[in-house]
Design a protein around this motif. Sequence first.
Motif, PDB file in Angstrom:
ATOM      1  N   GLY A 122       0.813  -1.208   0.000  1.00  0.00           N
ATOM      2  CA  GLY A 122       0.000   0.000   0.000  1.00  0.00           C
ATOM      3  C   GLY A 122       0.848   1.260   0.000  1.00  0.00           C
ATOM      4  O   GLY A 122       2.010   1.265   0.422  1.00  0.00           O
ATOM      5  N   THR A 135      -4.980   6.870  -1.218  1.00  0.00           N
ATOM      6  CA  THR A 135      -4.243   5.617  -1.091  1.00  0.00           C
ATOM      7  C   THR A 135      -4.015   5.046  -2.480  1.00  0.00           C
ATOM      8  O   THR A 135      -4.771   5.323  -3.408  1.00  0.00           O
ATOM      9  N   GLN A 137      -1.885   1.448  -4.633  1.00  0.00           N
ATOM     10  CA  GLN A 137      -1.398   0.085  -4.456  1.00  0.00           C
ATOM     11  C   GLN A 137      -0.190  -0.168  -5.352  1.00  0.00           C
ATOM     12  O   GLN A 137      -0.263   0.010  -6.568  1.00  0.00           O
TER      13      GLN A 137
END
Length: 384
Positions: A122, A135, A137
């Motif tokens: 993350g 956020t 990935q």
Amino acid sequence: MRITQKLIGVSVLALMAGCSTLSSLNPFASKSKGNVPAPLVELKGSMAVRTAWKLDIGKAQDYVFTPALVNQSLVVAGADGAIARVDAVSGKQLWRIKAATSLTAGVGTDGSMLVFGAAKGGVLAYDLEGKLLWTAQASSEVLSSPVVGEGIVVVRSVDNRIVGLDAKTGEKKWTVQRVSPPLTLRNAPGMVVVGKEVIVAQPGGKLLSLNMATGAARWEVAVGEARGATELERVTDIGGTPVVIDQEVCAVSYQGRVGCFDVNTGAARWTKELSSDVGVSVDQRFVFAVDDKGAVSAFNREGGVSAWKNDKLSYRRLSTPVSYGRTVAVGDYQGFIHFLSREDGSFLARAATDGSAVTSAPLVAGSNLIFQTQSGTVTAIAVE
């Protein structure tokens, strides 16, 4: 040398699986190999140092977290997700938050935002008040601190995939994939932003310069070159974060070399044989490096001629050094901070932290030197 007792098994696994890592985070590895850390001699002390303040941010566990300077404050983080911003002079906590997940790398900043590696690849971005912005990935675990510049967040994951994310949204803008050697150190090779470029430390002992906007490669150069008959002997990853000063970038590699290179072309200014898995420190006169046996060396920036070498801290698992004033400071596996003379390497002073290893790169913050230990103590030491 930060290689654990599982070395033989890991190297066999590397040959079978195609790619594996050796632990670079075990401060007691030197003991397991029969190398006894040098005892500390009593210092009469020709220089006074004192602890200005301390803060507990939580254990780093198997990761490396390095504090970041933002204006007149510091941002620090721990593996359990704790993030805090503190006054750099007093240590007064300005705010503290807890991320929704554990952290694996940080702190990355351009002075306007904060970025961290998180669990399971993350990526978390916050504003300077600790508000979550977005956020993202990554393709695998993130051990290297992300960097920010030119509106782009650059993230490198352990599969050696480098991605550029939009700093406002976290949207992926570009991806660069580089092949990793069969066996690498499990360390946190760093990145540094230089204008519109980012210089990325690579497995296999290479530095790679990329355009921040597009990911296009500008140049690539080998700091260390793989040598030897076995995969273990050929491990030559970059240690720590490259350092840019004037028109040079300086770096060091494990089982390789230390040297400085032209920041625009990658052309070597000079290189010297040296093995290290931690980074270098640079000032106007010298490049300082710690080798894998615990010797601290200074090289003249002009030509790389050796200026001095102190081998009295052998096998004490030293951190990246830091140059400040007339001193060079370096931490060890017991949390001691050793202050050496910048001119000749002689001992000037020593300070204690919390008894655990200093593995992050030290930071200069005004008149204080900042050290973060594996147990999570952030210590500001003032040089009198």
